[in-house]
Design a protein around this motif. Structure first.
Motif, PDB file in Angstrom:
ATOM      1  N   PHE A 154       0.860  -0.970   0.366  1.00 53.21           N
ATOM      2  CA  PHE A 154      -0.051  -0.007  -0.078  1.00 53.21           C
ATOM      3  C   PHE A 154       1.359   1.234   0.093  1.00 53.21           C
ATOM      4  N   ALA A 155       1.678   1.139   0.864  1.00 48.56           N
ATOM      5  CA  ALA A 155       3.219   2.278   1.231  1.00 48.56           C
ATOM      6  C   ALA A 155       3.424   2.171  -0.604  1.00 48.56           C
ATOM      7  N   TYR A 156       3.947   1.191  -1.156  1.00 50.41           N
ATOM      8  CA  TYR A 156       4.077   1.582  -2.447  1.00 50.41           C
ATOM      9  C   TYR A 156       3.083   1.793  -3.043  1.00 50.41           C
ATOM     10  N   GLU A 157       2.162   1.797  -3.639  1.00 48.99           N
ATOM     11  CA  GLU A 157       1.243   2.305  -4.187  1.00 48.99           C
ATOM     12  C   GLU A 157       0.893   3.343  -4.060  1.00 48.99           C
ATOM     13  N   LYS A 158       0.695   4.163  -2.772  1.00 48.26           N
ATOM     14  CA  LYS A 158       0.687   5.725  -2.526  1.00 48.26           C
ATOM     15  C   LYS A 158       1.867   6.342  -3.163  1.00 48.26           C
ATOM     16  N   ASP A 159       2.506   5.491  -3.370  1.00 49.90           N
ATOM     17  CA  ASP A 159       3.832   6.824  -3.808  1.00 49.90           C
ATOM     18  C   ASP A 159       3.843   6.721  -4.972  1.00 49.90           C
ATOM     19  N   THR A 160       3.946   5.783  -5.321  1.00 51.18           N
ATOM     20  CA  THR A 160       4.061   4.856  -7.216  1.00 51.18           C
ATOM     21  C   THR A 160       2.559   5.148  -7.795  1.00 51.18           C
ATOM     22  N   GLY A 161       1.814   5.160  -7.375  1.00 50.44           N
ATOM     23  CA  GLY A 161       0.711   5.009  -8.616  1.00 50.44           C
ATOM     24  C   GLY A 161       0.287   6.053  -8.467  1.00 50.44           C
TER      25      GLY A 161
ATOM     26  N   ALA B 270      12.860  -6.816 -10.556  1.00 49.49           N
ATOM     27  CA  ALA B 270      13.851  -6.008 -11.604  1.00 49.49           C
ATOM     28  C   ALA B 270      14.079  -4.791 -10.823  1.00 49.49           C
ATOM     29  N   VAL B 271      13.138  -3.958 -10.956  1.00 51.93           N
ATOM     30  CA  VAL B 271      13.692  -2.586 -10.426  1.00 51.93           C
ATOM     31  C   VAL B 271      13.277  -2.175  -9.140  1.00 51.93           C
ATOM     32  N   ASP B 272      13.643  -3.349  -7.990  1.00 53.85           N
ATOM     33  CA  ASP B 272      13.955  -3.291  -7.182  1.00 53.85           C
ATOM     34  C   ASP B 272      15.537  -3.253  -6.741  1.00 53.85           C
TER      35      ASP B 272
ATOM     36  N   GLU C  17      21.619   1.916  -8.848  1.00 55.87           N
ATOM     37  CA  GLU C  17      21.639   3.341  -9.130  1.00 55.87           C
ATOM     38  C   GLU C  17      21.689   3.437  -8.418  1.00 55.87           C
ATOM     39  N   GLN C  18      21.289   3.183  -6.738  1.00 55.94           N
ATOM     40  CA  GLN C  18      21.216   4.536  -5.295  1.00 55.94           C
ATOM     41  C   GLN C  18      20.560   4.978  -5.535  1.00 55.94           C
ATOM     42  N   ILE C  19      18.815   4.840  -6.595  1.00 60.30           N
ATOM     43  CA  ILE C  19      18.425   5.910  -6.182  1.00 60.30           C
ATOM     44  C   ILE C  19      17.458   5.577  -5.713  1.00 60.30           C
ATOM     45  N   VAL C  20      16.757   6.477  -4.555  1.00 57.68           N
ATOM     46  CA  VAL C  20      15.295   6.408  -3.364  1.00 57.68           C
ATOM     47  C   VAL C  20      13.948   6.585  -4.302  1.00 57.68           C
ATOM     48  N   ARG C  21      12.735   5.632  -4.285  1.00 55.63           N
ATOM     49  CA  ARG C  21      12.219   5.445  -5.319  1.00 55.63           C
ATOM     50  C   ARG C  21      10.771   6.493  -5.068  1.00 55.63           C
ATOM     51  N   GLY C  22      11.085   6.863  -4.623  1.00 52.28           N
ATOM     52  CA  GLY C  22       9.994   8.426  -4.829  1.00 52.28           C
ATOM     53  C   GLY C  22      11.333   9.546  -5.179  1.00 52.28           C
TER      54      GLY C  22
END
Length: 352
Positions: free
Chosen positions: A61-68, A285-287, A293-298
């Protein structure tokens, strides 16, 4: 939790669909999943299992709130999910707790496909329509182009050679019209972040040359091409990504398209089973790419999301390859219709 019952993805999906059709909430779906995972011999475990299921849902749910695509307030609950967001969270929970009908591929099989260093070939494209669309899905100009593709070693007449695969990682546009002379290859490669391997001269010819990225961290995975076009699941997902800027939407479209264009019966699965396998592969694969690349998803911008989506599609292609391999008879290379007790696929010819 030793008493957790084993449920297949298909069983959990069927139960959730029934609740959705009856107008049930996300919380009710999660409770049903927990109830199905509770061993009848240990009903007292239900509350603990429900807590585990809901905590897992909270992660997704947190992932969806962040990227959805839907902006949810900070105090939103599962029951505030839109139908689209609900599908995302519930499917991932089912993938985490359910099991596949067929056993997973062995670690040795996966390692053999991923442990080797990727090598690349640069191939001059001086004829129109060899590639109809570029990596971004847009039509290509009538210019001298160079395709950079993943390659594999083959032994031919005692000599080891590199042969290009259908997985293209870049199409370099020289900007020079086909009616004019082709530019030197080394300068074109350098301008796009590539270099020749063990070659120093300029090469304006149409031969294939081994190349390497100047910075491996910015090299995207290959996109599989057929008849000069990227695979449909890449094109469908990339269109969604460009329209909405949502990586999650693009991944869902890609996995759904890839699953629907396969014949799951060949693999002893159904469409839902194939889709769940592809979802897991693409998310992993995305994770991995984010970690690499040491990038925060958000913090991922659109260019980064495009690279991540390419990684997801490359994983989809490789997952389909693994599924096909496990469904191929080891003796005659025909379609497998059964498996031995150790999981090895065999066909109907009992004479093997």
């Amino acid at each position: 939790m030793d008493t957790m019952a084993i449920r297949t993805h298909s069983e959990l999906i069927a139960a959730v669909k029934g609740i959705r059709a009856a107008g049930g909430t996300t919380s009710q779906m999660l409770a049903t999943i927990a109830r199905m995972l509770t061993d009848p011999a240990a009903p007292e475990q239900y509350e603990d299992i429900l807590d585990t299921v809901t905590r897992t849902a909270a992660h997704h749910f947190a992932y969806e709130k962040d990227t959805g695509p839907t902006p949810y307030p900070d105090d939103a609950t599962y029951d505030d999910l839109t139908p689209e967001g609900q599908m995302v969270v519930i499917r991932h929970v089912i993938f985490d707790f359910g099991v596949r009908i067929q056993p997973a591929a062995t670690p040795a099989t996966l390692a053999s496909k991923t442990d080797t260093t990727t090598r690349y070939l640069a191939i001059a494209i001086d004829e129109p329509n060899v590639f109809e669309l570029g990596i971004d899905g847009a039509p290509l100009p009538a210019h001298h182009l160079v395709a950079v593709a993943e390659s594999e070693e083959c032994n031919e007449d005692g000599e080891t050679k590199l042969f290009p695969l259908s997985r293209v990682v870049a199409i370099l546009d020289s900007g020079v019209h086909l009616d004019d002379d082709a530019p030197a290859l080394d300068g074109l490669l350098a301008a796009h972040g590539w270099k020749l391997v063990e070659e120093s001269d300029s090469h304006p010819d149409n031969a294939e040359h081994e190349v390497a990225p100047t910075n491996s961290q910015t090299t995207p995975p290959g996109i599989e091409y057929h008849d000069g076009r990227p695979m449909p699941y890449y094109l469908d997902g990339r269109k969604k990504l460009d329209e909405r800027g949502s990586l999650l939407d693009a991944m869902l479209i890609a996995t759904f398209t890839a699953a629907q264009t396969t014949d799951p019966a060949t693999y002893g699965l159904d469409h839902v089973g194939v889709e769940l396998l592809l979802i897991g592969a693409s998310r992993a694969a995305v994770d991995d790419r984010l970690d690499y690349e040491q990038i925060v998803r958000g913090n991922a911008g659109l260019d980064c999301k495009r690279r991540l989506f390419m990684a997801a599609c490359a994983a989809i292609g490789k997952a389909l390859d693994v599924i096909r391999e496990r469904a191929t008879c080891r003796t005659c290379d025909g379609a497998a219709v059964s498996r031995t007790t150790d999981g090895t696929p065999v066909c109907a010819n009992t004479g093997h």
